[in-house]
Motif scaffolding. Structure first.
Motif, PDB file in Angstrom:
ATOM      1  N   VAL A 129      35.058 -13.159  34.619  1.00 16.49           N
ATOM      2  CA  VAL A 129      35.049 -13.104  33.153  1.00 16.49           C
ATOM      3  C   VAL A 129      36.384 -13.576  32.564  1.00 16.49           C
ATOM      4  O   VAL A 129      36.426 -14.141  31.475  1.00 16.49           O
ATOM      5  CB  VAL A 129      34.697 -11.668  32.669  1.00 16.49           C
ATOM      6  N   SER A 130      37.480 -13.399  33.325  1.00 18.58           N
ATOM      7  CA  SER A 130      38.797 -13.777  32.770  1.00 18.58           C
ATOM      8  C   SER A 130      38.936 -15.282  32.552  1.00 18.58           C
ATOM      9  O   SER A 130      39.835 -15.716  31.844  1.00 18.58           O
ATOM     10  CB  SER A 130      39.922 -13.254  33.657  1.00 18.58           C
ATOM     11  N   VAL A 131      38.055 -16.083  33.171  1.00 15.69           N
ATOM     12  CA  VAL A 131      38.163 -17.538  32.963  1.00 15.69           C
ATOM     13  C   VAL A 131      37.216 -18.027  31.853  1.00 15.69           C
ATOM     14  O   VAL A 131      37.189 -19.211  31.523  1.00 15.69           O
ATOM     15  CB  VAL A 131      37.876 -18.339  34.256  1.00 15.69           C
ATOM     16  N   LEU A 132      36.460 -17.113  31.255  1.00 18.97           N
ATOM     17  CA  LEU A 132      35.514 -17.534  30.206  1.00 18.97           C
ATOM     18  C   LEU A 132      36.213 -17.655  28.845  1.00 18.97           C
ATOM     19  O   LEU A 132      37.191 -16.953  28.579  1.00 18.97           O
ATOM     20  CB  LEU A 132      34.370 -16.519  30.107  1.00 18.97           C
ATOM     21  N   PRO A 133      35.697 -18.533  27.956  1.00 18.90           N
ATOM     22  CA  PRO A 133      36.330 -18.705  26.632  1.00 18.90           C
ATOM     23  C   PRO A 133      35.948 -17.581  25.662  1.00 18.90           C
ATOM     24  O   PRO A 133      35.218 -17.799  24.700  1.00 18.90           O
ATOM     25  CB  PRO A 133      35.777 -20.056  26.160  1.00 18.90           C
ATOM     26  N   LEU A 134      36.470 -16.387  25.923  1.00 20.52           N
ATOM     27  CA  LEU A 134      36.107 -15.216  25.108  1.00 20.52           C
ATOM     28  C   LEU A 134      37.191 -14.891  24.093  1.00 20.52           C
ATOM     29  O   LEU A 134      38.358 -15.236  24.282  1.00 20.52           O
ATOM     30  CB  LEU A 134      35.948 -13.995  26.004  1.00 20.52           C
ATOM     31  N   ARG A 135      36.775 -14.193  23.026  1.00 20.51           N
ATOM     32  CA  ARG A 135      37.768 -13.629  22.116  1.00 20.51           C
ATOM     33  C   ARG A 135      38.392 -12.406  22.775  1.00 20.51           C
ATOM     34  O   ARG A 135      37.781 -11.846  23.693  1.00 20.51           O
ATOM     35  CB  ARG A 135      37.064 -13.163  20.833  1.00 20.51           C
ATOM     36  N   ARG A 136      39.554 -11.982  22.253  1.00 20.07           N
ATOM     37  CA  ARG A 136      40.258 -10.854  22.866  1.00 20.07           C
ATOM     38  C   ARG A 136      39.392  -9.596  22.899  1.00 20.07           C
ATOM     39  O   ARG A 136      39.311  -8.924  23.900  1.00 20.07           O
ATOM     40  CB  ARG A 136      41.543 -10.577  22.098  1.00 20.07           C
TER      41      ARG A 136
END
Ligand SMILES: Nc1nc2c(ncn2[C@@H]2O[C@H](COP(=O)(O)OP(=O)(O)OP(=O)(O)O)[C@@H](O)[C@H]2O)c(=O)[nH]1
Length: 358
Positions: A129-136
């Protein structure tokens, strides 16, 4: 020196709307990659479930089918998702499903191995999940879900005071901090790159004085329009020049000259908003008018001359315009030369007017 300029540029540009724009662009760019992460995570979950079901003798039940169905639907929804904000929610839901699924599978294993498998699942999910383009907020929510559902001390025989418990707690903290730090650092680095490339493009294609597109932008856009064949309607090219501009500079100084240039650029922007316009250099501007009739081009030129002439300003000016029809097979330079000669005609027949190339 370069570093301080970069830091200043980042500080000035890092606004909230730009951050949302960046996240949206990131999501669009990494959507296929995100789909891949979804599919691989689901596949790993299924593999774990199948091994425990058959080799571990638990049997592959309808519950696994329900989980697979939910994961499949979420992946399918991601395929149709266009907004980064929806992707955030979808990912939190997927992580929730995967963690609950893992917890149910692990519960069927001998108690002694519960916490090890929970830690392994938490680590795999956090790294993915840490490599996905997510918001904080979404990444923090994922962390909370993972540590709540896959808590290695919850419902297991691992005690916090024992050696195994202490080691597990230390590793959990390390994992949590590492993934959080990596997520925030990479995100910040990608955001800086985004801002810097935007600034670079902005400077390469915009005129810094008038804040309208420059010659390079015009040549690129007009070339694309010119190559659009067959043309349904006529295309026209306009060249504009401020009358007696040297006199403005000589009489009032270059600062006033610059103000006049900005004012004329703003007038062009007002009248020609739907077309490609640019400052070619000096006091010369160009406009490409695709899909218009001759009378439309004449009407726009009249309107622009009037607006510039009647602008209530301390230093009024007028403009001259040259117009040419863009012929099939024309290069942009050929059309510019004809528009320029029509402009020359306007200048020599009294200025403050437009002339069609004949
Ligand atoms: N203030 C200012 N002046 C500029 C800039 N770029 C070019 N110029 C000036 O624009 C003037 C162009 O003048 P000319 O091409 O001789 O033409 P003109 O005086 O407008 O005469 P006509 O074209 O015949 O009406 C020169 O004085 C240049 O120095 C600029 O960015 N700012």
């Amino acid at each position: 020196m370069f570093e301080s300029i970069e830091a200043q540029a980042l500080k000035e540009s890092a606004s909230a709307p730009l951050r949302s724009e960046f996240l949206q662009r990131e999501f669009e760019r990494l959507k296929t990659f995100s789909l891949l992460i979804y599919v691989v995570s689901i596949f790993m979950w299924l593999l774990f479930d199948l091994i425990v079901s058959f080799m571990g003798g638990q049997g592959f039940t309808w519950r696994s089918m329900v989980f697979l169905g939910v994961f499949g639907v979420l992946t399918l929804v991601l395929g149709f998702t266009r907004k980064a904000a929806h992707f955030d929610v979808l990912t939190v839901l997927l992580v929730l499903g995967l963690t609950v699924g893992v917890r149910m599978i692990v519960d069927g294993l001998p108690p002694a191995v519960h916490s090890s498998w929970l830690m392994l699942a938490a680590a795999s999910l956090l790294y993915s999940v840490s490599v996905l383009p997510l918001r904080r907020w979404a990444f923090f929510a994922v962390q909370v879900v993972i540590w709540l559902v896959l808590n290695p001390f919850l419902g297991t025989s691992t005690e916090p005071g024992e050696l195994r418990g202490v080691l597990t707690a230390c590793y959990s903290v390390f994992l949590c901090a590492l993934t959080l730090y990596a997520f925030l650092k990479f995100r910040e680095a990608r955001f800086s790159n985004y801002i810097m490339s935007r600034l670079l493009l902005d400077q390469a294609y915009n005129d810094p004085l008038t804040q309208i597109p420059n010659r390079r932008a015009f040549m690129t856009h007009a070339q694309q329009r010119l190559q659009a064949i067959p043309r349904e309607y006529d295309h026209f090219l306009m060249m504009i020049d401020i009358d007696n501009f040297k006199k403005v500079n000589d009489t009032y100084g270059h600062d006033i000259g610059d103000e006049v240039l900005k004012r004329v650029a703003a007038d062009i922007k007002t009248v020609m908003a739907e077309f490609d316009y640019a400052r070619l250099g000096g006091e010369e501007f160009a406009i490409y008018l695709p899909a218009v009739r001759r009378e439309d081009a004449a009407g726009l030129a009249t309107e622009l001359c009037r607006l510039v002439r009647e602008q209530p300003a301390e230093h009024p000016v007028t403009i001259s315009i040259g117009i040419t029809r863009v012929e099939d097979g024309d290069t942009l330079n050929q059309a510019l030369i004809r528009a320029d000669s029509a402009l020359y005609e306007s200048k020599h027949t009294g200025k403050d007017r437009y002339t069609f190339h004949s």
